[in-house]
Design an enzyme around this catalytic site. Sequence first.
Site, short mmCIF file in Angstrom:
data_model
loop_
_atom_site.label_atom_id
_atom_site.label_comp_id
_atom_site.label_asym_id
_atom_site.label_seq_id
_atom_site.Cartn_x
_atom_site.Cartn_y
_atom_site.Cartn_z
N GLU A 107 0.84 -1.20 0.00
CA GLU A 107 0.00 0.00 0.00
C GLU A 107 0.87 1.25 0.00
O GLU A 107 1.79 1.36 0.81
CB GLU A 107 -0.92 -0.01 1.23
CG GLU A 107 -1.82 -1.22 1.25
CD GLU A 107 -3.10 -0.99 2.04
OE1 GLU A 107 -3.70 0.08 1.91
OE2 GLU A 107 -3.48 -1.90 2.78
C1 LIG Z 1 -5.78 -9.58 7.96
C2 LIG Z 1 -4.68 -8.57 7.81
C3 LIG Z 1 -4.62 -7.80 6.67
C4 LIG Z 1 -3.61 -6.86 6.51
N1 LIG Z 1 -3.51 -6.21 5.31
C5 LIG Z 1 -2.42 -5.44 5.08
C6 LIG Z 1 -2.15 -4.99 3.77
O1 LIG Z 1 -2.85 -5.34 2.81
N2 LIG Z 1 -1.07 -4.17 3.58
C7 LIG Z 1 -0.24 -3.81 4.61
O2 LIG Z 1 0.71 -3.08 4.39
N3 LIG Z 1 -0.47 -4.27 5.87
C8 LIG Z 1 -1.51 -5.10 6.11
N4 LIG Z 1 -1.69 -5.65 7.35
C9 LIG Z 1 -0.80 -5.22 8.46
C10 LIG Z 1 0.56 -5.93 8.49
O3 LIG Z 1 0.40 -7.30 8.24
C11 LIG Z 1 1.17 -5.72 9.86
O4 LIG Z 1 1.25 -4.32 10.14
C12 LIG Z 1 2.59 -6.29 10.04
O5 LIG Z 1 2.72 -7.55 9.41
C13 LIG Z 1 2.87 -6.41 11.53
O6 LIG Z 1 4.17 -6.86 11.77
P1 LIG Z 1 4.74 -6.84 13.25
O7 LIG Z 1 6.12 -7.36 13.22
O8 LIG Z 1 4.49 -5.52 13.84
O9 LIG Z 1 3.79 -7.83 14.08
P2 LIG Z 1 3.55 -9.41 13.94
O10 LIG Z 1 3.58 -9.81 12.51
O11 LIG Z 1 2.32 -9.69 14.71
O12 LIG Z 1 4.82 -10.04 14.66
C14 LIG Z 1 4.83 -10.32 16.03
C15 LIG Z 1 5.30 -11.75 16.24
O13 LIG Z 1 5.30 -12.02 17.64
C16 LIG Z 1 4.85 -13.34 17.86
N5 LIG Z 1 4.36 -13.40 19.25
C17 LIG Z 1 3.20 -12.94 19.77
N6 LIG Z 1 3.14 -13.16 21.10
C18 LIG Z 1 4.31 -13.77 21.43
C19 LIG Z 1 4.85 -14.24 22.65
N7 LIG Z 1 4.18 -14.13 23.79
N8 LIG Z 1 6.07 -14.83 22.63
C20 LIG Z 1 6.77 -14.94 21.48
N9 LIG Z 1 6.30 -14.50 20.29
C21 LIG Z 1 5.09 -13.92 20.27
C22 LIG Z 1 3.78 -13.54 16.82
O14 LIG Z 1 3.60 -14.92 16.56
C23 LIG Z 1 4.39 -12.79 15.62
O15 LIG Z 1 5.15 -13.66 14.81
C24 LIG Z 1 -2.66 -6.63 7.54
C25 LIG Z 1 -2.71 -7.42 8.68
C26 LIG Z 1 -3.69 -8.40 8.82
C27 LIG Z 1 -3.66 -9.29 10.00
#
Ligand SMILES: Cc1cc2nc3c(=O)[nH]c(=O)nc-3n(C[C@H](O)[C@H](O)[C@H](O)COP(=O)(O)OP(=O)(O)OC[C@H]3O[C@@H](n4cnc5c(N)ncnc54)[C@H](O)[C@@H]3O)c2cc1C
Length: 487
Positions: A81
Site C-alpha cells: 500500500e
Molecule cells: C488480515 C490482515 C490484513 C492486513 N492487510 C495489510 C495490507 O494489505 N497491507 C499492509 O501493508 N499491511 C496489512 N496488514 C498489516 C501488516 O500485516 C502488519 O502491520 C505487520 O505484518 C505487523 O508486523 P509486526 O512485526 O508488527 O507484528 P507481527 O507480525 O504480529 O509479529 C509479532 C510476532 O510475535 C509473535 N508473538 C506474539 N506473542 C508472542 C509471545 N508471547 N512470545 C513470542 N512471540 C510472540 C507472533 O507470533 C508474531 O510472529 C494486515 C494485517 C492483517 C492481520
Amino acid sequence: MEAILFTTVLLLASHVLLAAAAGPSVIVVGAGFSGISAAKTLSDAGITNIVILEATNRIGGRICKVAFAGINVEKGANWVEGVNGNAVNPIWTFSNQLGLRKFRSDYSNLSSNTYKEEGGLYGAAEIQSVIDTGDEVYDAGEKYSKSLSNSGFGDISILASQRLQNHAPSSPAEMVVDYYNFDYEFAEPPRVTSLQNTVPLPTFANFGEDVYFVADQRGYETVVHNVANQFLKTSKDGTIVDPRLILNKVVRVIEHSPGGVTVKTEDGAVYKADYVIVSVSLGVLQSKLIEFVPRLPEWKILAIYEFDMAIYTKIFIKFPYSFWPTGNGTQFFLYASERRGYYSIWQHFEREYPGAHVLLVTVTDDESRRIEQQPDSATKAEAMEVLRAMFGKNIPEATDIFVPRWWSDRLYKGTFSNWPIGVNRYEYDQIRAPVGRIYFTGEHTSEHYNGYVHGAYLAGIDSANILIRCVKTGNCKYIVKAKDADD
Ligand SMILES: Cc1cc2nc3c(=O)[nH]c(=O)nc-3n(C[C@H](O)[C@H](O)[C@H](O)COP(=O)(O)OP(=O)(O)OC[C@H]3O[C@@H](n4cnc5c(N)ncnc54)[C@H](O)[C@@H]3O)c2cc1C
Ligand SMILES: *[C@@H]1O[C@H](CO)[C@@H](O)[C@H](O)[C@H]1NC(C)=O
Ligand SMILES: *[C@@H]1O[C@H](CO)[C@@H](O)[C@H](O)[C@H]1NC(C)=O
C-alpha cells in the site's frame, strides 16, 4: 537528587563498558517483520549476540500465506500500500527485487458494480454522486484536519468532520461507500477513527495512492524471509538454521532491572540478556499473555491500552465455477445492506488466481467478532444468501470457505492498530518509548505508518536504532516530544 544522578552515571558507565566488550546481548520477542527487521539492524551494527524468540513455528507473523482451494492465499497482509508517489515505499522495492507477482487494484469502477440489498445494481450515476459527495466531504475534512494544532487537542473523529459538512452517511448506498472509504482501510468505523492522524494518511500522501495486491504463490512473507536471510544462517533449501532464531517459544514473563533482563517462556525455559526488544502486536500487549516484572509504568500502560487494535477479516470462498461478471472494471463490487458493513466488499480473482473460482469478502470490527465466534458453516450460509441477492437463486453452492480468526488468536488479538480519537502524538510516541532495558517495536510503534507492512519494517529499524544509540554512545535517554510542541 544526588542519588538519582549517581545511578544514572553508573548506568551510563555500564552501557559504555558493554559496547567496548563483545557487545551486549539482546533478546527479540517475536519474529514478525518488525522483529526480524530490528534484529537485522542490530546485526548490521555489530550487535550479533541476539536471540529471537517466536511463539509460532514460522517467521512472518501477520504476513502469512495459507493453502486454500488448491492455491496459496494471504491470510494477513495482502497489498503493498502506497505506491507510485514521490517517495518509494521500501516494500515496493523489495517486492520488485524479489519479482513478486502483483496486480494494481483498480477501484475506479465501483459505481457500476454496487448491488442493492434486495438485488439488482444501482444506477452508476446514483452511486457516482454518492462517491463524489464522499470525496468532497473528505477534502473538506482534510482541510479541517490540517488546520488543527499538532497538540491533538482539537482532534475530532472522521464522523464528526462529516457532520460538520452536514453529511453523515445513512442510506445503504451512502453507508457502503463510506465503509469502503474508511472501514475497509482502518478496520474501524469513522466514529472511532481520528481525523487528525488519518486524514491525510501518511502512507498514501508520501508513497502514493496506488495499492498492489500480492498474488505470488511463494507468499507475501517472501519479503520477510529475504530480510531474515541477510543475517540469519540458512540451509541450501532456504530454511533458516541459525540457532539464534528459536521457534515455538511463547514468552510469558519479562523481568527487568538496571542489570539486565530475564525472559521466561511457557515451556519453562529462561533466557537472560542485557536488553529485550518486544515486537508482539498491540493486541497482545493489551492482553495478559506477557507479564512484566516489575509492572510497566502507568504512562506506558495507559498509552498501550488507549490505542486501538482493529480487526479485518478476509473471508475466502471457493465455488465450482465463476458466476460473477468478469472483465475489466469488475473486480471489486459492493453490497449495500441496511446493516453497515454486512458482507459489503467483494473481490474476484480472474487475473490473480485464474481458474480458482475464489471470491474474497472482507468484514471488520463487530462483524469480525461476531463471525469469529460462529461456525464457518453459518458464515458460509450468510455469504451465500448475500450472493444470491446479488446474482440470483441459481448460483452454485460454495464448496469451501476460509475464515481467519486473528482476534481470537492469543498471539495477535486483532489484525492491525488503528488511531482512535483521543490519542495525541505524545501519547502515541509513548507506545514506542523504552522502559529501562525493555525496547518496543512493531507496526503500532511506527512513526508514520502504523497498521502497515512498511510500518512494521521501518519500525524495526527505528526501534533498533534507539537501542544502538544507547549502546554505542551511552546516551540512553529517550525523549518523547512534549505534549504541546507544535512540531
Ligand atoms: C488480515 C490482515 C490484513 C492486513 N492487510 C495489510 C495490507 O494489505 N497491507 C499492509 O501493508 N499491511 C496489512 N496488514 C498489516 C501488516 O500485516 C502488519 O502491520 C505487520 O505484518 C505487523 O508486523 P509486526 O512485526 O508488527 O507484528 P507481527 O507480525 O504480529 O509479529 C509479532 C510476532 O510475535 C509473535 N508473538 C506474539 N506473542 C508472542 C509471545 N508471547 N512470545 C513470542 N512471540 C510472540 C507472533 O507470533 C508474531 O510472529 C494486515 C494485517 C492483517 C492481520
Ligand atoms: C483491459 O485492460 C487492459 C489494461 O488496461 C487492456 O490492455 C485490455 O485491452 C482491456 N481489455 C478489454 C477487454 O477491454
Ligand atoms: C464497469 O463495470 C461494468 C459493470 O460490471 C462493466 O460492464 C463495465 O465494462 C466497466 N467499465 C469499465 C470502464 O471498466
